[in-house]
Design an enzyme around this catalytic site. Structure first.
Site, PDB file in Angstrom:
ATOM      1  N   SER A 228       0.795  -1.228   0.000  1.00 57.36           N
ATOM      2  CA  SER A 228       0.000   0.000   0.000  1.00 57.36           C
ATOM      3  C   SER A 228       0.826   1.276   0.000  1.00 57.36           C
ATOM      4  CB  SER A 228      -0.957  -0.011   1.192  1.00 57.36           C
ATOM      5  OG  SER A 228      -0.275  -0.295   2.385  1.00 57.36           O
TER       6      SER A 228
ATOM      7  N   LYS B 204     -12.293   0.028   0.294  1.00 55.14           N
ATOM      8  CA  LYS B 204     -11.491   0.834  -0.629  1.00 55.14           C
ATOM      9  C   LYS B 204     -12.215   0.949  -1.978  1.00 55.14           C
ATOM     10  CE  LYS B 204      -7.377   0.442   2.029  1.00 55.14           C
ATOM     11  NZ  LYS B 204      -6.510  -0.551   2.664  1.00 55.14           N
TER      12      LYS B 204
ATOM     13  N   HIS C 277      -5.599  -3.505  -1.580  1.00 59.74           N
ATOM     14  CA  HIS C 277      -5.442  -2.502  -2.638  1.00 59.74           C
ATOM     15  C   HIS C 277      -5.515  -3.109  -4.040  1.00 59.74           C
ATOM     16  CE1 HIS C 277      -4.635   1.246  -0.474  1.00 59.74           C
ATOM     17  NE2 HIS C 277      -4.108   0.474   0.464  1.00 59.74           N
TER      18      HIS C 277
HETATM   19  C1  LIG Z   1      -6.454  -0.767   4.080  1.00 57.17           C
HETATM   20  C2  LIG Z   1      -5.905  -2.084   4.358  1.00 57.17           C
HETATM   21  C3  LIG Z   1      -6.499  -2.908   5.298  1.00 57.17           C
HETATM   22  C4  LIG Z   1      -7.635  -2.437   6.161  1.00 57.17           C
HETATM   23  O1  LIG Z   1      -8.840  -2.449   5.463  1.00 57.17           O
HETATM   24  P1  LIG Z   1     -10.108  -1.746   6.144  1.00 57.17           P
HETATM   25  O2  LIG Z   1     -11.249  -2.383   5.442  1.00 57.17           O
HETATM   26  O3  LIG Z   1      -9.995  -0.290   5.894  1.00 57.17           O
HETATM   27  O4  LIG Z   1     -10.061  -2.087   7.583  1.00 57.17           O
HETATM   28  C5  LIG Z   1      -5.994  -4.179   5.473  1.00 57.17           C
HETATM   29  N1  LIG Z   1      -4.945  -4.613   4.755  1.00 57.17           N
HETATM   30  C6  LIG Z   1      -4.338  -3.847   3.840  1.00 57.17           C
HETATM   31  C7  LIG Z   1      -3.183  -4.386   3.064  1.00 57.17           C
HETATM   32  C8  LIG Z   1      -4.791  -2.547   3.614  1.00 57.17           C
HETATM   33  O5  LIG Z   1      -4.196  -1.781   2.710  1.00 57.17           O
END
Ligand SMILES: *Cc1c(COP(=O)(O)O)cnc(C)c1O
Length: 392
Positions: free
Chosen positions: A181, A240, A209
């Site tokens: 990320s 996301k 992502h």
């Molecule tokens: C954003 C993210 C999460 C968390 O996801 P949420 O649904 O916002 O809790 C978990 N793992 C990775 C790799 C992320 O980038």
């Protein structure tokens, strides 16, 4: 003297280091241009990759779900919180992901802190990429298994760890982000799958992502590499690109049966609310029906990246719409971010401890909700501020 003096001192130190911040306030929806702290700015900082958070059909689906099911589910899933709408979502997501089963959680973070401790135990080993997401690291900490870390995306180092330790353990679980990320690079999944076969390991990919971004119509990194059936646990987020909130594990049916009995966020935390579930179902249907959303995202990302590179910015080695602009020093990174905001572009600075010391960056998140005019404006501001601060 207060018992909280230590905390005052810590916060003071943040201020001295130039990394103290107050939370910006968004006075409207999350779109390509937002009203941040009452100022109209181009928004280069959201994970709403496809613009689905504000799609009229998605919003309407949330309203319809509230009208039929109410605002909350009233319970954890194992008691009365398991509405038919959630079952419908899991079936739809399994079809979308081309996997046998899907188990939904309240967020991606919940997935990692719930699933990892459910699938490995004492006597097992977790082998984790050095740059894995914070929620994976927390999930690993909650597990009773031993832990080893391999150098970021370094397959030789991964094999070294497996060679050294495999025979000492029952199950070995290799965990990696699908898309990293902070840099936007992809995990080397084909090589990881090969090593997992050679050393008889389980595989776990957190594709937060990659979901809605990579693969056919956003089916994710595993689909991008054509590795269906090869990864044991595929984690996706609904927060996301899907534009709502939630997370899920895509897997075989037996994994789902186990998670429903042992994953603590399912047992001890209330199920996703109907509005979220209704909206997610609509988002996923839109994605399955057309590639227009992912096409627009990638077109925008390529356009923006090419322009920044041409200006001489260091955009790292991203392979996705995540576009880091490397600055280096923490205070300078924050100064760059502040100066961009003053000119109407919001990009949050990412510094230690989110990324290693001395690798501060602005992380530009390109979205299908940006117009070419939004992106052109942002590029112009980057050029002006970048020159002023001697970054280009
Ligand atoms: C954003 C993210 C999460 C968390 O996801 P949420 O649904 O916002 O809790 C978990 N793992 C990775 C790799 C992320 O980038």
């Amino acid at each position: 003297m207060s018992k909280l003096d230590y905390m005052y001192k810590q916060v003071d130190q943040l201020k001295k280091d130039g990394v103290y911040r107050t939370l910006p306030i968004n006075y409207g929806p999350c779109t390509g241009v937002i009203e941040l702290n009452h100022k109209t700015v181009v928004n280069l900082s959201s994970n709403n990759y496809l613009g689905l958070a504000t799609h009229p059909k998605v919003k309407q689906a949330a309203i319809d779900a509230v009208n039929k099911y109410g605002a909350g589910t009233g319970s954890v899933r194992t008691i009365v919180g398991n509405q038919d709408l959630l079952e419908e979502l899991e079936i739809l997501l399994a079809k979308f992901k081309r996997e046998e089963a899907v188990t939904c959680f309240q967020s991606g973070l919940n997935c990692n802190i719930g699933a990892i401790q459910a699938i490995v135990n004492k006597g097992d080993l977790i082998v984790s990429d050095a740059l894995n997401h914070a929620s994976i690291i927390d999930g690993v900490k909650l597990s009773k298994a031993d832990k080893a870390v391999f150098k970021h995306s370094d397959m030789q180092d991964l094999e070294r760890v497996l060679k050294e330790k495999r025979t000492d353990y029952n199950n070995v679980l290799i965990i990696t982000d699908g898309v990293f990320s902070m840099d936007g690079d992809l995990a080397k999944l084909p090589e990881i799958v090969q090593l997992a076969k050679k050393y008889e390991c389980l595989t776990y990919v957190d594709d937060a992502h990659g979901s809605g971004v990579l693969g056919e119509s956003g089916r994710g990194t595993v689909d991008h590499y054509g590795l269906h059936g090869e990864i044991d646990f595929i984690i996706g987020t609904l927060s996301k690109a899907i534009g709502v909130i939630g997370g899920y594990v895509a897997s075989s049916k037996i994994v789902k049966e186990w998670l429903l009995h042992r994953a603590r966020p399912i047992l001890f935390s209330t199920a996703l609310p109907p509005a979220a579930i209704g909206a997610i179902i609509e988002s996923v249907k839109l994605l399955m029906g057309s590639t227009e959303f992912t096409d627009k995202l990638w077109d925008n990302a390529r356009y923006f990246k090419a322009k920044l590179k041409k200006l001489g910015f260091d955009t790292g080695h991203s392979e996705t719409p995540i576009t880091p602009v490397l600055v280096g020093e923490e205070a300078k990174t924050m100064e760059f971010s502040k100066a961009l905001l003053a000119e109407g572009v919001f990009v949050s600075g990412i510094v230690f401890p989110t990324v290693p010391k001395g690798t501060g960056r602005l992380r530009c998140m390109i979205s299908a909700s940006h117009t070419k005019e939004d992106l052109d404006f942002a590029v112009k501001v980057f050029e002006k501020v970048g020159k002023k601060l001697n970054i280009i």
